[in-house]
Design a protein around this motif. Structure first.
Motif, short mmCIF file in Angstrom:
data_model
loop_
_atom_site.label_atom_id
_atom_site.label_comp_id
_atom_site.label_asym_id
_atom_site.label_seq_id
_atom_site.Cartn_x
_atom_site.Cartn_y
_atom_site.Cartn_z
N PHE B 263 -11.67 -15.18 26.83
CA PHE B 263 -12.42 -16.31 26.28
C PHE B 263 -11.53 -17.03 25.27
CE2 PHE B 263 -15.96 -17.77 23.25
CZ PHE B 263 -16.31 -18.85 24.04
N ALA B 264 -11.45 -18.33 25.43
CA ALA B 264 -10.70 -19.17 24.49
C ALA B 264 -11.69 -20.17 23.92
CB ALA B 264 -9.56 -19.89 25.19
N GLY B 265 -11.90 -20.14 22.63
CA GLY B 265 -12.93 -20.95 22.00
C GLY B 265 -12.61 -22.43 21.97
N GLU B 266 -13.60 -23.19 21.58
CA GLU B 266 -13.49 -24.63 21.31
C GLU B 266 -12.82 -25.35 22.49
OE1 GLU B 266 -15.29 -25.99 19.51
OE2 GLU B 266 -14.50 -27.59 18.25
N ASP B 267 -11.71 -26.04 22.27
CA ASP B 267 -11.18 -26.94 23.30
C ASP B 267 -10.18 -26.27 24.24
OD1 ASP B 267 -9.46 -26.51 21.20
OD2 ASP B 267 -8.33 -28.31 21.65
N ARG B 268 -10.02 -24.97 24.15
CA ARG B 268 -9.00 -24.32 24.97
C ARG B 268 -9.62 -23.56 26.14
NH1 ARG B 268 -4.32 -22.84 20.64
NH2 ARG B 268 -4.41 -24.87 19.63
N THR B 269 -8.79 -23.30 27.14
CA THR B 269 -9.22 -22.46 28.24
C THR B 269 -8.20 -21.33 28.40
OG1 THR B 269 -8.06 -23.88 29.81
CG2 THR B 269 -10.40 -24.30 29.50
N VAL B 270 -8.59 -20.33 29.17
CA VAL B 270 -7.69 -19.21 29.45
C VAL B 270 -6.82 -19.61 30.64
CG1 VAL B 270 -7.52 -16.78 30.10
CG2 VAL B 270 -9.33 -17.56 28.53
N ALA B 271 -5.50 -19.44 30.51
CA ALA B 271 -4.58 -19.88 31.56
C ALA B 271 -4.02 -18.71 32.35
CB ALA B 271 -3.44 -20.68 30.94
N ARG B 272 -4.02 -17.52 31.77
CA ARG B 272 -3.39 -16.39 32.45
C ARG B 272 -3.82 -15.10 31.77
NH1 ARG B 272 2.98 -16.16 31.81
NH2 ARG B 272 3.03 -13.94 31.31
N VAL B 273 -3.98 -14.04 32.55
CA VAL B 273 -4.26 -12.71 31.98
C VAL B 273 -3.29 -11.73 32.62
CG1 VAL B 273 -5.93 -10.84 31.79
CG2 VAL B 273 -6.68 -13.21 31.50
N ASP B 274 -2.63 -10.93 31.80
CA ASP B 274 -1.70 -9.89 32.26
C ASP B 274 -2.33 -8.52 32.01
OD1 ASP B 274 0.21 -11.94 32.55
OD2 ASP B 274 1.06 -11.57 30.56
N VAL B 275 -2.05 -7.58 32.92
CA VAL B 275 -2.56 -6.22 32.77
C VAL B 275 -1.38 -5.26 32.95
CG1 VAL B 275 -4.23 -4.53 33.63
CG2 VAL B 275 -4.77 -6.97 33.73
N SER B 276 -1.34 -4.23 32.12
CA SER B 276 -0.26 -3.24 32.20
C SER B 276 -0.85 -1.84 32.17
CB SER B 276 0.71 -3.41 31.03
OG SER B 276 1.69 -2.38 31.03
N SER B 277 -0.21 -0.92 32.88
CA SER B 277 -0.61 0.49 32.80
C SER B 277 0.56 1.36 32.34
CB SER B 277 -1.14 0.98 34.15
OG SER B 277 -0.13 0.86 35.14
N ASN B 278 1.62 0.71 31.82
CA ASN B 278 2.77 1.50 31.35
C ASN B 278 3.20 1.06 29.94
OD1 ASN B 278 3.99 -0.94 31.84
ND2 ASN B 278 5.16 -0.25 33.62
N GLY B 279 2.20 0.79 29.11
CA GLY B 279 2.50 0.48 27.71
C GLY B 279 3.09 -0.89 27.49
N GLY B 280 3.01 -1.74 28.50
CA GLY B 280 3.52 -3.10 28.33
C GLY B 280 4.95 -3.27 28.83
N ARG B 311 -3.57 7.69 30.94
CA ARG B 311 -3.04 6.35 31.14
C ARG B 311 -3.74 5.39 30.17
NH1 ARG B 311 1.46 5.68 33.68
NH2 ARG B 311 1.03 7.87 34.22
N GLU B 312 -2.99 4.49 29.55
CA GLU B 312 -3.60 3.43 28.75
C GLU B 312 -3.51 2.13 29.53
OE1 GLU B 312 -3.53 2.20 24.11
OE2 GLU B 312 -1.64 1.79 25.13
N LEU B 313 -4.66 1.49 29.74
CA LEU B 313 -4.68 0.17 30.38
C LEU B 313 -4.65 -0.88 29.27
CD1 LEU B 313 -7.42 0.77 33.12
CD2 LEU B 313 -4.96 1.30 33.18
N ILE B 314 -3.84 -1.89 29.44
CA ILE B 314 -3.72 -2.96 28.44
C ILE B 314 -3.93 -4.30 29.12
CG2 ILE B 314 -2.27 -3.94 26.61
CD1 ILE B 314 -0.50 -1.54 26.68
N ALA B 315 -4.66 -5.17 28.45
CA ALA B 315 -4.82 -6.54 28.95
C ALA B 315 -4.55 -7.52 27.82
CB ALA B 315 -6.24 -6.76 29.49
#
Lengths: 352, 352
Positions: B263-280, B311-315
Motif C-alpha cells: 500500500f502506498a498512501g496519498e498520490d502514490r501507487t505500488v510499482a513493484r514487490v520483491d520477495v526473498s527466502s535467502n535473507g535478501g 526459513r525467513e521470508l522477506i517482502a
C-alpha cells in the motif's frame, strides 16, 4: 564545475557550491544528451497541438502578451544524481558518475503550462502532455530530439512553467533558451529544454528518453528489457546529500560543521534529517530549513565532534509521511543507475 | 479476529483473512480509544461550523437529500500496523502489538466532504478541517472525544467521504454509524468515527489524538516531548505485509505460494514487490495486482521453492517514484511504535 563529459556537456558543481538556497546560473548543473542547439528567438515558435480544441503557434512575444507571467522557485534533480555511490557497489558502464551535485535550485519565470493548455482547450481524453526539444541526441535509438511527457494532471496543476528566465535573468542557452519546461518535483529529464512543441495525447510520449529513464530490476538487461518492465520515473523519491565537509577531507579532530540538502519530490516535504559519525549506532538530528517553496530542497546542518581517525559521515532524511531513505546502495542498485536515494555517506580523516 | 484488547475493543483479522480485494464487514480491523457510542440516528445532527459562511446542522435525511451520493473504495491502515515487528527490536509498553492486519479495504458510500464544505462556504483562511467524534477516551489527557484534522486541500479534494454505508450495507455501529469520515490514503486515525462536528479552522485540531499520532526520534520521551517535536502523521508511507503462509507455519518443502498486500498512501501507487527466502541475497519479483482505485492496497503473489529447514521470508515494496521500504525495524523504531514500514519478514519451517 566537475565536468563528466564535454560533448555532450555534462557537469555538476562541487558539493560545497550548493550550500545556498538558490543556485547561481554558472553553478547550476548541466545534463545534456546532445549538442546545445542555438536557436533564433525571433523566428522560434512554440507549437501546441494534439488533443486540443485549437492548435496554437506562439512566438515569444505572443507568449509574453497573451499569458500572465508566473514564477516558481524549484529544485531540479537529475535521475542519475548520486550514481557514483551505486558504482562502488557494482559498475555501470557508460553512465556519468554523478556525485551529489546533479541537483540545483533556481527561480523560474515564464508562463504557466496550465494557462497555455487552457487557451488551447485541452480535451478530456488527453491524459499525457508530451514535450519535444530541439537537441538531437545520437545516444537515442534512433537518433532524435530529446523529449518526455508528464501526466495531464501534473501539467494542469499550476506549478509547471514554460520558462524564459532563471533567477531573474534571461534563460541561458545552456539551460534551454529561448524556452524550457520546468516540472517541479519531478526528475530533471521531464523538464525539457529548447522546447518547440507541446502535444496533448492519450498515451505517454514514445520518445526514447521517456522510456529509458526507468528503474529496472537488478538482473535486467537494459538493451533487451521488455518495454513494460521497470518503474518509469516521474516524481522524485526522497533523497539527501552531504555538501560539507568535502569527500575525503582532512580535518582537525573536534567540532566540525556538516551541511547538506534533502529533497522530497512532488507533494512531500522533508520532516527530519539524522546524521551519524559512528556507522549509524547513534544519530544527531540536524537543524532543518523550511523549504523556500513547496518545490525546493531543504538545507540542514549540525555540528559533530569528531575524534581523530578515519570516519564515515552518514545522513538520512525522513519525509512528511515518516518514510525514511533506504540504508544501502546494494538495495537500490539498478542497471542504469537511476534514483539512488540510499543514505548519504562520505569519508573524512581527522588528525589529532 | 485477533483481539488485542476488549475495552476499548481493538482487534485485527488473521492475515490470511485479508487476501480479498475488499474486506468483509466482520473481518475489517477495529481500532478504538474509547467505548463504542450508541447514537440515535433520528435525533443525530452533523454540525458544520468554524470558518464557513453558513454554519450547518444536518440530519441524516438532509445529508441524503441535499448532496449527491459518492462512493470510494479505500484502504484504511492504522498508524500502528505492524508494530509487533518493532517490539522485537525494543519494547513499547502499553501499545497494542498489531500484526500486519491493522489494515483493511472497503467500499464507502455517503456524501463528499468537499460538497458539504462547499455548501457551507469554506472561507479562504480555513487551512484545516477538524472532525470531532462521540467516543470519549479515558486514554486522552484530559479525557475527551476522539478527534483529528486534515488539511483543507485534502478535505476539498473529492475523495474524502462522510460515509453511512460500507460494502453496500448500512455502516455498522462498530465502524462509526451513523456517520464516519473516510480519508483515503491517510492513517486510519484521521478517519474519525461517530462524527458529530466538522470545523473549518486556521490551525490543525488541538485534539489529543491529533498530536499523539506522531513519529518521535528514538530517544524522545513521549510524556515530555516538546509539542513541536516529531513528525505528525497524515498520508501513509509505503508499506507491505505477508498474508500467506502464516507466521511460524510448518510447510512441506518445495513450491509455496506467498501472498501479501502492499500500500502506498496519498498520490502514490505500488510499482513493484520483491520477495526473498535467502535473507535478501536474491529476490523474486512478485505478480502485482493493479489497485482497484487510486486509494487501495494492491495484492501480490509469487511461488517460492523452499528447501527443508528454517526459513525467513522477506517482502519489500517499491512505489511509483522508485522509493523502496527501509530494511530494518531498528531504523524506524520510535517511542510510540507508529509507521513501521520496514521490510516484511516472517519465519516458516519446511520439513523434508
Amino acid at each position: 564545475m566537475i565536468v563528466h563529459r564535454t560533448d555532450p556537456y555534462n557537469a555538476e558543481p562541487p558539493p560545497g557550491a550548493l550550500v545556498g538556497q538558490v543556485t547561481p546560473l554558472d553553478t547550476f548543473y548541466g545534463r545534456n544528451h546532445g549538442p546545445i542547439p542555438r536557436m533564433d528567438a525571433a523566428s522560434w515558435r512554440l507549437r501546441v497541438d494534439g488533443l486540443v480544441d485549437r492548435a496554437l503557434q506562439l512566438s515569444m512575444g505572443e507568449l509574453e502578451r497573451r499569458f500572465p507571467e508566473r514564477e516558481v522557485v524549484a529544485t531540479l534533480q537529475c535521475a542519475g544524481n548520486r550514481r557514483a555511490d551505486l558504482l562502488e557497489f557494482r559498475d555501470i558502464p557508460g553512465q556519468e558518475p554523478w556525485g551529489p551535485g546533479a541537483t540545483s535550485t533556481a527561480s523560474w519565470s515564464g508562463v504557466g503550462l496550465a494557462d497555455v493548455l487552457a487557451e488551447a482547450g485541452l480535451q478530456a481524453e488527453a491524459a499525457h502532455i508530451a514535450f519535444t526539444g530541439t537537441d538531437v541526441s545520437q545516444e537515442a535509438d534512433p537518433p532524435q530530439a530529446f523529449g518526455a511527457s508528464i501526466s495531464a494532471a501534473k501539467a494542469t496543476s499550476g506549478e509547471v512553467i514554460l520558462a524564459w528566465a532563471m533567477n531573474g535573468q534571461a534563460l541561458p542557452v545552456a539551460h534551454g533558451a529561448p524556452l524550457r519546461v520546468v516540472v517541479p518535483g519531478w526528475i530533471g529529464a521531464r523538464s525539457v529544454k529548447w522546447i518547440q512543441r507541446v502535444t496533448a495525447q492519450v498515451e505517454p510520449s514514445d520518445n526514447y528518453f521517456q522510456t529509458v529513464y526507468k528503474v529496472l530490476p537488478p538482473e535486467a538487461d537494459p538493451a533487451k528489457a521488455d518495454p513494460g518492465e521497470g518503474i518509469i520515473l516521474g516524481p522524485v523519491a526522497l533523497n539527501c546529500g552531504i555538501l560539507r565537509p568535502d569527500r575525503g577531507a582532512q580535518l582537525p579532530s573536534g567540532p566540525t560543521e556538516v551541511i547538506g540538502y534533502a529533497f522530497a519530490g512532488e507533494d512531500r516535504t522533508v520532516a527530519r534529517v539524522d546524521v551519524s559519525s559512528n556507522g549509524g549506532s547513534t544519530w544527531v538530528q540536524a537543524d532543518l530549513d523550511a523549504p523556500e517553496s513547496a518545490w525546493t530542497w531543504q538545507h540542514w546542518r549540525t555540528i559533530l565532534t569528531l575524534p581523530a581517525g578515519e570516519r564515515e559521515l552518514i545522513a538520512r532524511a525522513w519525509d512528511s509521511t515518516a518514510a525514511v531513505q533506504p540504508e544501502s546502495p546494494a538495495t537500490v542498485w539498478n542497471p542504469k543507475g537511476y534514483a539512488n536515494n540510499s543514505w548519504a555517506r562520505l569519508h573524512v580523516t581527522c588528525h589529532p
